[in-house]
Design a protein around this motif. Structure first.
Motif, PDB file in Angstrom:
ATOM      1  N   PRO B  71       0.831  -1.224   0.000  1.00 24.65           N
ATOM      2  CA  PRO B  71       0.000   0.000   0.000  1.00 24.65           C
ATOM      3  C   PRO B  71       0.857   1.263   0.000  1.00 24.65           C
ATOM      4  CG  PRO B  71      -0.097  -1.109   2.160  1.00 24.65           C
ATOM      5  CD  PRO B  71       0.632  -2.021   1.226  1.00 24.65           C
ATOM      6  N   SER B  97       2.146   0.460  11.253  1.00 24.56           N
ATOM      7  CA  SER B  97       0.892  -0.021  10.655  1.00 24.56           C
ATOM      8  C   SER B  97       0.182   1.082   9.876  1.00 24.56           C
ATOM      9  CB  SER B  97      -0.031  -0.618  11.723  1.00 24.56           C
ATOM     10  OG  SER B  97      -0.520   0.377  12.593  1.00 24.56           O
ATOM     11  N   GLY B  99       1.707   3.395   8.065  1.00 26.90           N
ATOM     12  CA  GLY B  99       2.407   3.715   6.822  1.00 26.90           C
ATOM     13  C   GLY B  99       3.394   4.870   6.904  1.00 26.90           C
ATOM     14  N   ALA B 137      -0.739  -4.401   9.118  1.00 31.07           N
ATOM     15  CA  ALA B 137      -1.358  -3.550   8.099  1.00 31.07           C
ATOM     16  C   ALA B 137      -1.153  -4.062   6.676  1.00 31.07           C
ATOM     17  CB  ALA B 137      -0.824  -2.127   8.213  1.00 31.07           C
ATOM     18  N   ARG B 138      -0.511  -5.222   6.522  1.00 29.85           N
ATOM     19  CA  ARG B 138      -0.217  -5.777   5.187  1.00 29.85           C
ATOM     20  C   ARG B 138       0.635  -4.846   4.349  1.00 29.85           C
ATOM     21  NH1 ARG B 138      -6.205  -7.844   3.716  1.00 29.85           N
ATOM     22  NH2 ARG B 138      -6.403  -9.394   5.348  1.00 29.85           N
ATOM     23  N   ASP B 139       1.676  -4.340   4.982  1.00 27.53           N
ATOM     24  CA  ASP B 139       2.638  -3.485   4.291  1.00 27.53           C
ATOM     25  C   ASP B 139       3.981  -4.229   4.324  1.00 27.53           C
ATOM     26  OD1 ASP B 139       3.997  -1.326   3.193  1.00 27.53           O
ATOM     27  OD2 ASP B 139       3.545   0.057   4.825  1.00 27.53           O
TER      28      ASP B 139
END
Lengths: 236, 236
Positions: B71, B97, B99, B137-139
């Motif tokens: 992201p 989380s 970014g 956070a899928r980063d």
């Protein structure tokens, strides 16, 4: 502690008595001595000043003058799937410091059964965390916390009435709509557990009028999502 | 853990090896078995899928396919007075989380000296907390964390260059201006310790171009203020 919160029963004729955790804080952290003036507030009441008249290891006596209203509350009802105890403690403090005054802790499919055994769920333990939040933010109005262990009857019989006159939204990843900003009316916000509400639960909320909103593609922990969502809906 | 993050050195010919905390999580929390497919990402790289080919108590082997970008990052440089260790852990996870990709942990007058002794300040410990935030956070993009123990030379010699081309703001209670919302350009945000920056420090920041902003009359703990401020400046 940015505000010393006193309960009405501890104030008589403008004299307040302080003991326990708060006394410890005055002595060890704030290094107060007799004659010092500190910010005080009466629980569910006004804010003002306290002058320390007496102070020893067992108690302190303050002369208090209360003349200011507490800050405005956030017109938001929060419905939160019961988080794990460690997180619950922080969430209680943070919602209290942000001015949320109504919280429903609810059960749902992905809430671990063991969370309901937490000693943090006693009335006294919840109050303690909420007061810490109020002391942090210089507020005096105690939030009300309700515990609801049965999702379906809560939503059908109670929540459907609670949301009357509010914008009701549920935070749900992958919803097409982003979470609104700067709401101009009272709101009800539902936040699910780790792993989210089940489809059944989201549908149930939708059936009584909740709209689904997302917060971007990042999945935040509940302790981060709560401050983000509250301040997005009602920026200070 | 919403994304299993793999380091490049643990991936060879599309086969990844997992051990330690992450293996424990796959087995105990996710209850994975051979054949399961999970979300994976390469640290500082792409995101995709991993299929579990082998799994025992010592390690797991996954066949990975990476095809998606992580992201977008938040174009914000965060300058944070070193918080107490317990809070630092949570702040590292939450900024990661959300970014944020650049964090300066700085000393200033009201930072307790003892905080600098925390074992959390080692490179490995910081990395561990940041990875937890990325996994949440899928980063995949690791934030950079810099430690600066001398406030004055940092501000004069380094920060004055860092803020070039950014909107530089310092969160300071009682400032006349509210914190801006939805910034349309890169930003630098400075957040003080409990008790705030000293007047000298705020003046120093002002002298190189920081504007002072407030967040309302409520004083929030740093772990609450960080998510509130980051999402207010750059809503998802």
């Amino acid at each position: 502690m940015n505000l010393l919160i006193l309960k009405a029963e501890n104030i008589k004729h403008n004299l307040a008595t302080v003991a326990g955790r708060q006394l410890e804080h005055l002595i060890s952290v704030k290094k107060c001595t007799i004659g010092d003036s500190i910010r005080v507030g009466q629980l569910d009441g006004m804010i003002g000043t306290g002058v320390i008249l007496a102070l020893n290891e067992r108690s302190a006596t303050l002369r208090v003058t209360l003349e200011k209203s507490p800050p405005l509350s956030v017109p938001l009802i929060l419905v939160l799937a019961l988080p794990r105890p460690k997180m619950l403690r922080r969430v209680l403090q943070s919602i209290s410091s942000m001015g949320v005054k109504e919280l429903y802790l609810v059960n749902c499919h992905r809430v671990e059964k063991s969370f309901w055994q937490s000693p943090l769920l006693t009335e006294e333990a919840i109050e303690e965390q909420l007061i810490l939040g109020l002391e942090q933010a210089r507020d005096t109005i105690m939030p009300k916390v309700y515990i609801r262990k049965l999702f379906k009857p809560f939503v059908e019989d109670e929540l459907s009435r609670i949301i009357n006159g509010t914008e009701a939204i549920v935070a749900h990843p992958n919803s097409p709509e982003p979470c609104p900003m700067n709401l101009q009316q009272p709101g009800t916000l539902a936040i699910g557990p780790e792993g989210g509400f089940s489809s059944y639960e989201v549908d149930k909320l939708a059936s009584i009028g909740f709209s689904q909103v997302h917060l971007g593609c990042r999945i935040l922990r509940v302790e981060t999502a709560v401050p983000v969502l509250v301040s997005r809906l009602y920026p200070a």
